[in-house]
Scaffold this motif. Structure first.
Motif, mmCIF file in Angstrom:
data_model
loop_
_atom_site.group_PDB
_atom_site.id
_atom_site.type_symbol
_atom_site.label_atom_id
_atom_site.label_comp_id
_atom_site.label_asym_id
_atom_site.label_seq_id
_atom_site.Cartn_x
_atom_site.Cartn_y
_atom_site.Cartn_z
ATOM 1 N N VAL A 26 0.845 -1.207 0.000
ATOM 2 C CA VAL A 26 0.000 0.000 0.000
ATOM 3 C C VAL A 26 0.874 1.248 0.000
ATOM 4 O O VAL A 26 0.609 2.217 -0.728
ATOM 5 N N ALA A 27 1.943 1.223 0.817
ATOM 6 C CA ALA A 27 2.842 2.383 0.874
ATOM 7 C C ALA A 27 3.519 2.603 -0.477
ATOM 8 O O ALA A 27 3.661 3.747 -0.927
ATOM 9 N N GLN A 28 3.922 1.516 -1.128
ATOM 10 C CA GLN A 28 4.562 1.637 -2.444
ATOM 11 C C GLN A 28 3.576 2.211 -3.456
ATOM 12 O O GLN A 28 3.926 3.086 -4.253
ATOM 13 N N GLU A 29 2.331 1.718 -3.405
ATOM 14 C CA GLU A 29 1.312 2.235 -4.325
ATOM 15 C C GLU A 29 1.043 3.710 -4.051
ATOM 16 O O GLU A 29 0.904 4.506 -4.989
ATOM 17 N N ALA A 30 0.991 4.068 -2.763
ATOM 18 C CA ALA A 30 0.772 5.477 -2.414
ATOM 19 C C ALA A 30 1.934 6.335 -2.900
ATOM 20 O O ALA A 30 1.728 7.433 -3.428
ATOM 21 N N ALA A 31 3.162 5.832 -2.722
ATOM 22 C CA ALA A 31 4.334 6.576 -3.189
ATOM 23 C C ALA A 31 4.300 6.734 -4.710
ATOM 24 O O ALA A 31 4.602 7.810 -5.245
ATOM 25 N N ASP A 32 3.910 5.664 -5.406
ATOM 26 C CA ASP A 32 3.802 5.743 -6.867
ATOM 27 C C ASP A 32 2.738 6.762 -7.276
ATOM 28 O O ASP A 32 2.938 7.534 -8.216
ATOM 29 N N GLU A 33 1.626 6.773 -6.550
ATOM 30 C CA GLU A 33 0.558 7.718 -6.868
ATOM 31 C C GLU A 33 1.006 9.158 -6.602
ATOM 32 O O GLU A 33 0.743 10.049 -7.405
ATOM 33 N N VAL A 34 1.709 9.356 -5.479
ATOM 34 C CA VAL A 34 2.218 10.700 -5.161
ATOM 35 C C VAL A 34 3.201 11.145 -6.240
ATOM 36 O O VAL A 34 3.165 12.289 -6.705
ATOM 37 N N ARG A 35 4.077 10.220 -6.646
ATOM 38 C CA ARG A 35 5.060 10.540 -7.684
ATOM 39 C C ARG A 35 4.348 10.893 -8.986
ATOM 40 O O ARG A 35 4.688 11.873 -9.654
ATOM 41 N N SER A 36 3.332 10.107 -9.340
ATOM 42 C CA SER A 36 2.578 10.359 -10.567
ATOM 43 C C SER A 36 1.858 11.706 -10.497
ATOM 44 O O SER A 36 1.888 12.484 -11.460
ATOM 45 N N ASN A 37 1.216 11.978 -9.360
ATOM 46 C CA ASN A 37 0.534 13.262 -9.194
ATOM 47 C C ASN A 37 1.504 14.426 -9.253
ATOM 48 O O ASN A 37 1.197 15.478 -9.815
ATOM 49 N N ALA A 38 2.677 14.235 -8.657
ATOM 50 C CA ALA A 38 3.690 15.301 -8.688
ATOM 51 C C ALA A 38 4.137 15.563 -10.126
ATOM 52 O O ALA A 38 4.316 16.722 -10.521
#
Length: 158
Positions: A73-85
């Motif tokens: 979940v943390a990896q997915e959240a980090a990927d989503e944050v990176r994508s949003n950024a």
């Protein structure tokens, strides 16, 4: 059904002639009962210990599974944050490019306007210089005539 210490204690053997010494057999059976009870207790303790360890193992397996899910979940959240950024950065860049284009276009318009105003001022300065030169030349011409020598107004009209 497994043998119990009570089964051993209550076991009766038939008597025969020239059989075993009854006291030795009873003594041996008492020893077997004691040892058997010890082994049963140890076995029960070991079963309890195995159950406890299995419970702990299950607990740690649950923790491991939870941690794995949390990491995912943390990896997915980090990927989503990176994508949003990245998306936000692209939007900021596009907005900056639009603003830059707008500023450049406004500057070009202002530059053209100033250039036209400069040309107009040059034309007006040329016209002014021409008129002023004509005025000065006319005044110089007047100064150069002989009419200044005579101040008779009659001659001026003639």
């Amino acid at each position: 059904m497994p043998l119990t210490p009570l089964d051993i204690h209550n076991k009766e053997f038939g008597r025969r002639l020239r059989g075993y010494n009854e006291d030795e057999v009873n003594e041996f059976l008492d020893q077997v009962i004691k040892d058997f009870e010890i082994y049963l207790r140890e076995n029960k303790d070991l079963q309890n210990q195995v159950a406890s360890l299995q419970e702990r193992l299950d607990h740690f397996a649950n923790i491991e599974e939870t941690l794995s899910k949390t990491i995912i979940v943390a990896q997915e959240a980090a990927d989503e944050v990176r994508s949003n950024a990245k998306k936000e950065a692209q939007l900021i860049i596009k907005e900056a490019e639009k603003n830059a284009d707008r500023i450049i276009n406004e500057s070009l318009v202002k530059s053209r306007k100033i250039s036209l105003e400069t040309e107009e001022l040059k034309k007006q300065a040329t016209i002014y210089r021409t008129r002023f030169r004509t005025l000065v030349e006319a005044q110089m011409e007047m100064l150069g005539t002989d009419q200044w020598d005579t101040l008779d107004p009659k001659e001026e009209n003639a």
